[in-house]
Design an enzyme around this catalytic site. Structure first.
Site, mmCIF file in Angstrom:
data_model
loop_
_atom_site.group_PDB
_atom_site.id
_atom_site.type_symbol
_atom_site.label_atom_id
_atom_site.label_comp_id
_atom_site.label_asym_id
_atom_site.label_seq_id
_atom_site.Cartn_x
_atom_site.Cartn_y
_atom_site.Cartn_z
ATOM 1 N N HIS A 139 0.856 -1.185 0.000
ATOM 2 C CA HIS A 139 0.000 0.000 0.000
ATOM 3 C C HIS A 139 0.895 1.239 0.000
ATOM 4 C CE1 HIS A 139 -3.573 -2.421 1.774
ATOM 5 N NE2 HIS A 139 -3.548 -2.453 0.457
ATOM 6 N N LYS A 169 5.025 1.481 0.781
ATOM 7 C CA LYS A 169 5.951 1.336 -0.348
ATOM 8 C C LYS A 169 7.398 1.620 0.059
ATOM 9 C CE LYS A 169 2.687 2.129 -4.179
ATOM 10 N NZ LYS A 169 1.988 0.935 -3.904
ATOM 11 N N THR A 219 2.107 -5.432 -8.212
ATOM 12 C CA THR A 219 1.016 -4.577 -8.671
ATOM 13 C C THR A 219 1.599 -3.243 -9.120
ATOM 14 O OG1 THR A 219 0.643 -3.928 -6.369
ATOM 15 C CG2 THR A 219 -0.781 -5.651 -7.265
ATOM 16 N N GLY A 220 0.932 -2.607 -10.061
ATOM 17 C CA GLY A 220 1.224 -1.317 -10.661
ATOM 18 C C GLY A 220 2.456 -0.554 -10.244
ATOM 19 N N THR A 221 2.252 0.494 -9.469
ATOM 20 C CA THR A 221 3.323 1.405 -9.077
ATOM 21 C C THR A 221 4.412 0.677 -8.300
ATOM 22 O OG1 THR A 221 1.671 3.155 -8.916
ATOM 23 C CG2 THR A 221 3.805 3.598 -7.921
ATOM 24 N N THR A 222 4.028 -0.241 -7.446
ATOM 25 C CA THR A 222 5.009 -1.003 -6.666
ATOM 26 C C THR A 222 5.979 -1.714 -7.599
ATOM 27 O OG1 THR A 222 3.405 -1.316 -4.883
ATOM 28 C CG2 THR A 222 5.309 -2.782 -4.899
ATOM 29 N N SER A 281 -2.581 -1.680 -11.023
ATOM 30 C CA SER A 281 -2.557 -1.123 -9.679
ATOM 31 C C SER A 281 -3.577 -1.885 -8.829
ATOM 32 C CB SER A 281 -2.926 0.363 -9.753
ATOM 33 O OG SER A 281 -3.103 0.895 -8.472
ATOM 34 N N GLY A 282 -3.312 -2.015 -7.531
ATOM 35 C CA GLY A 282 -4.227 -2.755 -6.645
ATOM 36 C C GLY A 282 -5.677 -2.338 -6.767
ATOM 37 N N ASP A 284 -4.642 -6.590 -7.285
ATOM 38 C CA ASP A 284 -4.729 -7.589 -6.209
ATOM 39 C C ASP A 284 -5.462 -8.830 -6.706
ATOM 40 O OD1 ASP A 284 -3.467 -5.788 -4.504
ATOM 41 O OD2 ASP A 284 -5.338 -5.064 -3.633
ATOM 42 N N ASP A 332 -1.244 -1.704 4.821
ATOM 43 C CA ASP A 332 -1.311 -0.660 5.840
ATOM 44 C C ASP A 332 -2.478 -0.929 6.790
ATOM 45 O OD1 ASP A 332 -1.383 1.624 7.364
ATOM 46 O OD2 ASP A 332 -1.230 2.995 5.657
ATOM 47 N N HIS A 355 -10.189 -0.418 -1.907
ATOM 48 C CA HIS A 355 -10.328 -1.776 -2.419
ATOM 49 C C HIS A 355 -10.103 -2.817 -1.319
ATOM 50 C CE1 HIS A 355 -6.075 -0.907 -2.506
ATOM 51 N NE2 HIS A 355 -5.788 -2.152 -2.819
ATOM 52 N N ASP A 395 -10.888 -6.421 -2.017
ATOM 53 C CA ASP A 395 -9.889 -7.101 -2.847
ATOM 54 C C ASP A 395 -8.692 -7.537 -2.021
ATOM 55 O OD1 ASP A 395 -11.576 -6.453 -4.932
ATOM 56 O OD2 ASP A 395 -10.335 -4.806 -5.678
ATOM 57 N N ARG A 448 -7.079 -14.089 1.607
ATOM 58 C CA ARG A 448 -7.837 -15.329 1.758
ATOM 59 C C ARG A 448 -7.395 -16.379 0.739
ATOM 60 N NH1 ARG A 448 -11.843 -18.322 -0.020
ATOM 61 N NH2 ARG A 448 -12.252 -17.097 -1.860
#
Length: 192
Positions: free
Chosen positions: A42, A46, A68-71, A88-89, A94, A114, A121, A124, A130
């Site tokens: 999150h 990051k 995911t995306g930016t990460t 992105s999440g 996700d 976080d 989301h 998600d 899970r």
């Protein structure tokens, strides 16, 4: 075709439908295969994930990284290594990671989420955590756990993950065969 390539092609066509995964070998057919590691963080986490990844760069670059995306973009730039970047999440990333877990394409999830910030989301996020548990994927949600997991001898050696048997769950609505008692033909009783 050469023998290792044939074997590799056969391994790649296997599915998790029968609760098996390809053997833990690399594409050359020798030694333990590269782990497929999903990295998610999150926004407020990051910097922690980037710092952790830089510290563990030499080990991480020996494996296939997904994010995911930016990460993913930040990790690829910081580590100077390829990272498969998904959405992105909040835009479905996700869920994409979760789908790869369900298909047997992710071996480890490092997810610095976080706990003090509500996410748009959140459903998600919960679904991703899970599904990792459903398919028995190791999950590290903080730096301490990530340190324990990545320093495990299982990271560099072969490991055959135990897959849960969901046969009963998958067949819960299939009609059961019920043996009916034999019905005596009333006509044959009177024919004698």
């Amino acid at each position: 075709m050469n023998e290792p390539l044939n074997e590799t092609m056969n391994l790649l066509t296997n599915t998790v439908a029968d609760n098996t995964l390809p053997e833990t070998q690399n594409l050359a057919g020798e030694g333990p295969r590269r782990k497929r590691i999903a990295l998610v963080a999150h926004d407020n986490k990051k910097p922690d994930l980037l710092e952790w990844a830089c510290y563990n760069r030499e080990l991480l670059i020996q494996h296939d990284l997904y994010a995911t995306g930016t990460t993913g973009r930040l990790l690829s730039e910081e580590l100077q290594t390829p990272v498969t970047c998904l959405q992105s999440g909040p835009l479905g990333g996700d869920q994409q990671i979760g789908a790869r877990i369900a298909e047997g394409e992710i071996d480890l999830l490092i997810f610095f989420w976080d706990p003090l910030e509500q996410q748009p989301h959140d459903p998600d996020v919960k679904a991703l955590l899970r599904i990792a548990v459903v398919w028995n994927i190791p999950v590290a949600c903080d730096r301490a756990t990530a340190d324990f997991v990545i320093s495990s001898p299982l990271m560099t050696g072969a490991y055959e993950r135990q897959l849960p048997d969901y046969t009963a769950h998958n067949q819960r609505f299939e009609p059961e065969l019920i043996e009916l008692p034999q019905v005596v033909d009333k006509v044959s009783l009177f024919v004698k």
